[in-house]
Design a protein around this motif. Structure first.
Motif, PDB file in Angstrom:
ATOM      1  N   ILE A   2       3.333  -5.930  -3.732  1.00 32.47           N
ATOM      2  CA  ILE A   2       3.244  -7.220  -4.430  1.00 32.47           C
ATOM      3  C   ILE A   2       4.571  -7.580  -5.081  1.00 32.47           C
ATOM      4  O   ILE A   2       5.045  -8.725  -4.984  1.00 32.47           O
ATOM      5  CB  ILE A   2       2.105  -7.167  -5.466  1.00 32.47           C
ATOM      6  CG1 ILE A   2       0.747  -7.042  -4.760  1.00 32.47           C
ATOM      7  CG2 ILE A   2       2.129  -8.396  -6.370  1.00 32.47           C
ATOM      8  CD1 ILE A   2      -0.398  -6.691  -5.677  1.00 32.47           C
ATOM      9  N   ASN A   3       5.201  -6.609  -5.729  1.00 34.61           N
ATOM     10  CA  ASN A   3       6.457  -6.876  -6.419  1.00 34.61           C
ATOM     11  C   ASN A   3       7.579  -7.242  -5.457  1.00 34.61           C
ATOM     12  O   ASN A   3       8.521  -7.956  -5.830  1.00 34.61           O
ATOM     13  CB  ASN A   3       6.868  -5.666  -7.256  1.00 34.61           C
ATOM     14  CG  ASN A   3       5.937  -5.422  -8.430  1.00 34.61           C
ATOM     15  OD1 ASN A   3       5.223  -6.331  -8.864  1.00 34.61           O
ATOM     16  ND2 ASN A   3       5.923  -4.209  -8.938  1.00 34.61           N
TER      17      ASN A   3
ATOM     18  N   THR B 124       0.353   6.982  -6.536  1.00 39.21           N
ATOM     19  CA  THR B 124      -0.997   6.472  -6.755  1.00 39.21           C
ATOM     20  C   THR B 124      -1.228   5.232  -5.896  1.00 39.21           C
ATOM     21  O   THR B 124      -0.286   4.584  -5.418  1.00 39.21           O
ATOM     22  CB  THR B 124      -1.216   6.103  -8.223  1.00 39.21           C
ATOM     23  OG1 THR B 124      -0.342   5.021  -8.572  1.00 39.21           O
ATOM     24  CG2 THR B 124      -0.959   7.296  -9.140  1.00 39.21           C
ATOM     25  N   LEU B 125      -2.481   4.894  -5.729  1.00 38.51           N
ATOM     26  CA  LEU B 125      -2.837   3.669  -5.014  1.00 38.51           C
ATOM     27  C   LEU B 125      -2.233   2.457  -5.724  1.00 38.51           C
ATOM     28  O   LEU B 125      -1.740   1.522  -5.074  1.00 38.51           O
ATOM     29  CB  LEU B 125      -4.358   3.540  -4.942  1.00 38.51           C
ATOM     30  CG  LEU B 125      -4.913   2.317  -4.207  1.00 38.51           C
ATOM     31  CD1 LEU B 125      -4.459   2.298  -2.751  1.00 38.51           C
ATOM     32  CD2 LEU B 125      -6.436   2.302  -4.293  1.00 38.51           C
ATOM     33  N   THR B 126      -2.225   2.467  -7.045  1.00 41.81           N
ATOM     34  CA  THR B 126      -1.623   1.385  -7.815  1.00 41.81           C
ATOM     35  C   THR B 126      -0.160   1.206  -7.453  1.00 41.81           C
ATOM     36  O   THR B 126       0.323   0.074  -7.284  1.00 41.81           O
ATOM     37  CB  THR B 126      -1.753   1.669  -9.321  1.00 41.81           C
ATOM     38  OG1 THR B 126      -3.130   1.718  -9.675  1.00 41.81           O
ATOM     39  CG2 THR B 126      -1.052   0.600 -10.148  1.00 41.81           C
ATOM     40  N   THR B 127       0.568   2.304  -7.334  1.00 38.71           N
ATOM     41  CA  THR B 127       1.990   2.227  -7.006  1.00 38.71           C
ATOM     42  C   THR B 127       2.198   1.615  -5.629  1.00 38.71           C
ATOM     43  O   THR B 127       3.065   0.740  -5.454  1.00 38.71           O
ATOM     44  CB  THR B 127       2.631   3.620  -7.080  1.00 38.71           C
ATOM     45  OG1 THR B 127       2.637   4.056  -8.446  1.00 38.71           O
ATOM     46  CG2 THR B 127       4.063   3.600  -6.566  1.00 38.71           C
ATOM     47  N   TYR B 128       1.431   2.047  -4.645  1.00 37.79           N
ATOM     48  CA  TYR B 128       1.578   1.477  -3.299  1.00 37.79           C
ATOM     49  C   TYR B 128       1.346  -0.038  -3.314  1.00 37.79           C
ATOM     50  O   TYR B 128       2.157  -0.812  -2.797  1.00 37.79           O
ATOM     51  CB  TYR B 128       0.597   2.133  -2.325  1.00 37.79           C
ATOM     52  CG  TYR B 128       1.080   3.437  -1.736  1.00 37.79           C
ATOM     53  CD1 TYR B 128       2.146   3.466  -0.850  1.00 37.79           C
ATOM     54  CD2 TYR B 128       0.463   4.637  -2.055  1.00 37.79           C
ATOM     55  CE1 TYR B 128       2.595   4.659  -0.299  1.00 37.79           C
ATOM     56  CE2 TYR B 128       0.902   5.828  -1.517  1.00 37.79           C
ATOM     57  CZ  TYR B 128       1.966   5.838  -0.640  1.00 37.79           C
ATOM     58  OH  TYR B 128       2.418   7.024  -0.101  1.00 37.79           O
TER      59      TYR B 128
ATOM     60  N   ILE C 235      10.320  -0.661   0.800  1.00 37.72           N
ATOM     61  CA  ILE C 235       9.501  -1.865   0.911  1.00 37.72           C
ATOM     62  C   ILE C 235      10.375  -3.110   0.788  1.00 37.72           C
ATOM     63  O   ILE C 235      10.171  -4.108   1.498  1.00 37.72           O
ATOM     64  CB  ILE C 235       8.382  -1.865  -0.149  1.00 37.72           C
ATOM     65  CG1 ILE C 235       7.446  -0.654   0.052  1.00 37.72           C
ATOM     66  CG2 ILE C 235       7.586  -3.161  -0.090  1.00 37.72           C
ATOM     67  CD1 ILE C 235       6.787  -0.591   1.401  1.00 37.72           C
ATOM     68  N   SER C 236      11.367  -3.077  -0.081  1.00 42.41           N
ATOM     69  CA  SER C 236      12.278  -4.203  -0.227  1.00 42.41           C
ATOM     70  C   SER C 236      13.064  -4.453   1.058  1.00 42.41           C
ATOM     71  O   SER C 236      13.211  -5.605   1.506  1.00 42.41           O
ATOM     72  CB  SER C 236      13.238  -3.954  -1.388  1.00 42.41           C
ATOM     73  OG  SER C 236      14.173  -5.007  -1.512  1.00 42.41           O
TER      74      SER C 236
ATOM     75  N   ASP D  98       1.523  -9.498   4.337  1.00 41.28           N
ATOM     76  CA  ASP D  98       2.281 -10.570   4.965  1.00 41.28           C
ATOM     77  C   ASP D  98       3.436 -11.049   4.090  1.00 41.28           C
ATOM     78  O   ASP D  98       3.305 -11.124   2.856  1.00 41.28           O
ATOM     79  CB  ASP D  98       1.369 -11.769   5.261  1.00 41.28           C
ATOM     80  CG  ASP D  98       0.265 -11.411   6.234  1.00 41.28           C
ATOM     81  OD1 ASP D  98       0.575 -10.983   7.354  1.00 41.28           O
ATOM     82  OD2 ASP D  98      -0.930 -11.544   5.862  1.00 41.28           O
ATOM     83  N   LYS D  99       4.541 -11.372   4.738  1.00 42.75           N
ATOM     84  CA  LYS D  99       5.641 -12.064   4.069  1.00 42.75           C
ATOM     85  C   LYS D  99       5.343 -13.558   4.123  1.00 42.75           C
ATOM     86  O   LYS D  99       5.014 -14.082   5.181  1.00 42.75           O
ATOM     87  CB  LYS D  99       6.957 -11.756   4.779  1.00 42.75           C
ATOM     88  CG  LYS D  99       8.180 -12.418   4.148  1.00 42.75           C
ATOM     89  CD  LYS D  99       9.457 -11.964   4.834  1.00 42.75           C
ATOM     90  CE  LYS D  99      10.689 -12.616   4.220  1.00 42.75           C
ATOM     91  NZ  LYS D  99      11.958 -12.099   4.802  1.00 42.75           N
TER      92      LYS D  99
END
Length: 241
Positions: free
Chosen positions: A206-207, A197-201, A129-130, A237-238
């Motif tokens: 966000i992070n 988990t959905l939280t992790t995705y 993701i980064s 979005d970025k």
């Protein structure tokens, strides 16, 4: 099979995988991909990265919508197959690269990145993701689909009760990690997958700096998957500045 070998394992099953998806020239009839097209919107003249492109059916579909596409995958064998389909799609370029680093890509190179049903194959979600964030221009977008983690955890199954109703059973949802299962079909049976988990995705997006725009829970074609969604699709979005 170890997690670090997951993507490399697609080299050994490349032709099997190509046959599994029906030697598909494009993915216009794929019910789990079309939601990503809806989320992405008008692709004409956009420079799009098809992340974990496999044998290129998503890349070719994006090209038919007017996008200039770079397909990236860790499997050299899948990319070889993709190139054989590619004669009619000169606006598609393929690169052999690691999703964790995307070393072949420049900063802010793309208007959008699409990853269709492949994040579950990639061991390091945070790095991926980064790197995706890095290669997007300011104001660019990232759209992805994956197994819905709430209903497709490793220890999940379908149960049909005495009345014929279909139910989804799930346990150990909070246990993240690499898994395989002899009861599954498709690549998770052979090369495994990564449960998160959905939280992790969502928190990983966000992070990294993304702003979540829209989420869609996608129903499936069979009775058991019409009551609960097998697939989660999302676009983020970025920031433009």
């Amino acid at each position: 099979m170890t997690p670090t070998a997951t993507n490399a394992a697609y080299d050994s099953i490349a032709h099997w995988y190509d046959n599994l998806v029906g030697n598909a020239h494009t993915a216009h009839d794929d019910p789990y991909f079309t939601p990503l097209l809806d989320l992405a919107g008008d692709l004409a003249n956009q420079r799009i990265c098809d992340l974990a492109c496999g044998q290129g059916r998503i890349s070719r579909t994006l090209a038919t919508h007017g996008a200039n596409v770079v397909g990236i995958d860790a499997s050299a064998e899948l990319l070889t197959i993709a190139a054989r389909y590619n004669s009619d799609h000169r606006s598609v370029e393929y690169r052999h690269d690691n999703a964790h680093t995307l070393d072949s890509c420049q900063d802010a190179e793309f208007d959008g990145v699409i990853c269709n049903m492949a994040l579950l194959d990639i061991p390091d979600l945070t790095a991926t993701i980064s790197s995706t964030y890095r290669i997007l221009r300011p104001g660019g977008w990232f759209a992805f689909s994956t197994f819905h983690p709430c209903f497709n955890a490793p220890r999940s199954a379908e149960l049909i009760d005495d009345t014929g109703h279909h139910h989804r059973t799930v346990t150990d949802y909070f246990t993240e990690g690499f898994w395989t299962s002899d009861r599954r079909t498709g690549p998770p049976r052979i090369v495994g997958a990564h449960h998160r988990t959905l939280t992790t995705y969502l928190n990983t997006l966000i992070n990294a700096g993304f702003t979540l725009r829209h989420i869609q829970e996608v129903p499936g074609p069979t009775p058991g998957w019409q009551q609960v969604p097998p697939v989660l699709a999302a676009i983020a979005d970025k920031p433009s500045q």
